[in-house]
Scaffold this motif. Structure first.
Motif, PDB file in Angstrom:
ATOM      1  N   LEU A   1       0.825  -1.214   0.000  1.00  0.00           N
ATOM      2  CA  LEU A   1       0.000   0.000   0.000  1.00  0.00           C
ATOM      3  C   LEU A   1       0.858   1.263   0.000  1.00  0.00           C
ATOM      4  N   TYR A   2       2.039   1.187   0.575  1.00  0.00           N
ATOM      5  CA  TYR A   2       2.939   2.343   0.568  1.00  0.00           C
ATOM      6  C   TYR A   2       3.434   2.668  -0.842  1.00  0.00           C
ATOM      7  N   ILE A   3       3.370   1.689  -1.722  1.00  0.00           N
ATOM      8  CA  ILE A   3       3.767   1.908  -3.116  1.00  0.00           C
ATOM      9  C   ILE A   3       2.545   2.247  -3.974  1.00  0.00           C
ATOM     10  N   LEU A   4       1.441   1.524  -3.769  1.00  0.00           N
ATOM     11  CA  LEU A   4       0.265   1.686  -4.623  1.00  0.00           C
ATOM     12  C   LEU A   4      -0.478   2.998  -4.400  1.00  0.00           C
ATOM     13  N   ILE A   5      -0.540   3.475  -3.173  1.00  0.00           N
ATOM     14  CA  ILE A   5      -1.267   4.726  -2.901  1.00  0.00           C
ATOM     15  C   ILE A   5      -0.589   5.920  -3.568  1.00  0.00           C
ATOM     16  N   PRO A   6       0.719   6.098  -3.493  1.00  0.00           N
ATOM     17  CA  PRO A   6       1.338   7.217  -4.222  1.00  0.00           C
ATOM     18  C   PRO A   6       1.204   7.092  -5.741  1.00  0.00           C
ATOM     19  N   ILE A   7       1.268   5.856  -6.257  1.00  0.00           N
ATOM     20  CA  ILE A   7       1.086   5.667  -7.702  1.00  0.00           C
ATOM     21  C   ILE A   7      -0.333   6.044  -8.105  1.00  0.00           C
ATOM     22  N   ALA A   8      -1.315   5.639  -7.327  1.00  0.00           N
ATOM     23  CA  ALA A   8      -2.707   5.982  -7.614  1.00  0.00           C
ATOM     24  C   ALA A   8      -2.922   7.489  -7.526  1.00  0.00           C
ATOM     25  N   LEU A   9      -2.348   8.134  -6.526  1.00  0.00           N
ATOM     26  CA  LEU A   9      -2.474   9.594  -6.406  1.00  0.00           C
ATOM     27  C   LEU A   9      -1.806  10.306  -7.583  1.00  0.00           C
ATOM     28  N   PHE A  10      -0.690   9.769  -8.050  1.00  0.00           N
ATOM     29  CA  PHE A  10      -0.021  10.346  -9.212  1.00  0.00           C
ATOM     30  C   PHE A  10      -0.915  10.277 -10.444  1.00  0.00           C
ATOM     31  N   PHE A  11      -1.527   9.101 -10.702  1.00  0.00           N
ATOM     32  CA  PHE A  11      -2.388   8.955 -11.868  1.00  0.00           C
ATOM     33  C   PHE A  11      -3.649   9.807 -11.773  1.00  0.00           C
ATOM     34  N   VAL A  12      -4.204   9.955 -10.596  1.00  0.00           N
ATOM     35  CA  VAL A  12      -5.387  10.807 -10.414  1.00  0.00           C
ATOM     36  C   VAL A  12      -5.024  12.266 -10.663  1.00  0.00           C
ATOM     37  N   SER A  13      -3.894  12.702 -10.134  1.00  0.00           N
ATOM     38  CA  SER A  13      -3.481  14.096 -10.366  1.00  0.00           C
ATOM     39  C   SER A  13      -3.124  14.332 -11.830  1.00  0.00           C
ATOM     40  N   LEU A  14      -2.557  13.329 -12.491  1.00  0.00           N
ATOM     41  CA  LEU A  14      -2.261  13.452 -13.917  1.00  0.00           C
ATOM     42  C   LEU A  14      -3.555  13.558 -14.728  1.00  0.00           C
TER      43      LEU A  14
END
Length: 72
Positions: free
Chosen positions: A4-17
Motif C-alpha cells: 500500500l505504501y507503493i500503490l497509494i502514491p502511484i494511484a495519487l499520481f495517476f489521479v493528479s495526472l
C-alpha cells in the motif's frame, strides 16, 4: 500491507495526472465545439462553386476504339 505504501502514491499520481490533463483540455477549449468534428466526416471539403467556371476542370472526351465517347 507494505504494498500500500507503493500503490497509494502511484494511484495519487495517476489521479493528479488525469485532473491535470482534464484541466488542460478545458483551458484550451477542447470541449467548445463538439458537433463540428462529427459533421466534418459527412461533407466533402473539395466541393467547388458551380458558378465559378474558371475553377472547373477542363475535360476532353476520349474516343474509344469503336468510335464512341468514353464516360470517365
Amino acid at each position: 500491507m507494505a504494498i500500500l505504501y507503493i500503490l497509494i502514491p502511484i494511484a495519487l499520481f495517476f489521479v493528479s495526472l488525469a485532473i491535470a490533463v482534464f484541466l488542460w483540455a478545458v483551458k484550451t477549449n477542447q470541449f467548445e465545439d463538439l458537433e463540428r468534428r462529427g459533421h466534418d466526416i459527412l461533407f466533402d471539403d473539395d466541393i467547388k462553386d458551380p458558378n465559378n467556371v474558371s475553377q472547373q476542370p477542363h475535360t476532353n472526351p476520349i474516343k474509344s476504339s469503336n468510335g464512341e465517347h468514353d464516360r470517365t
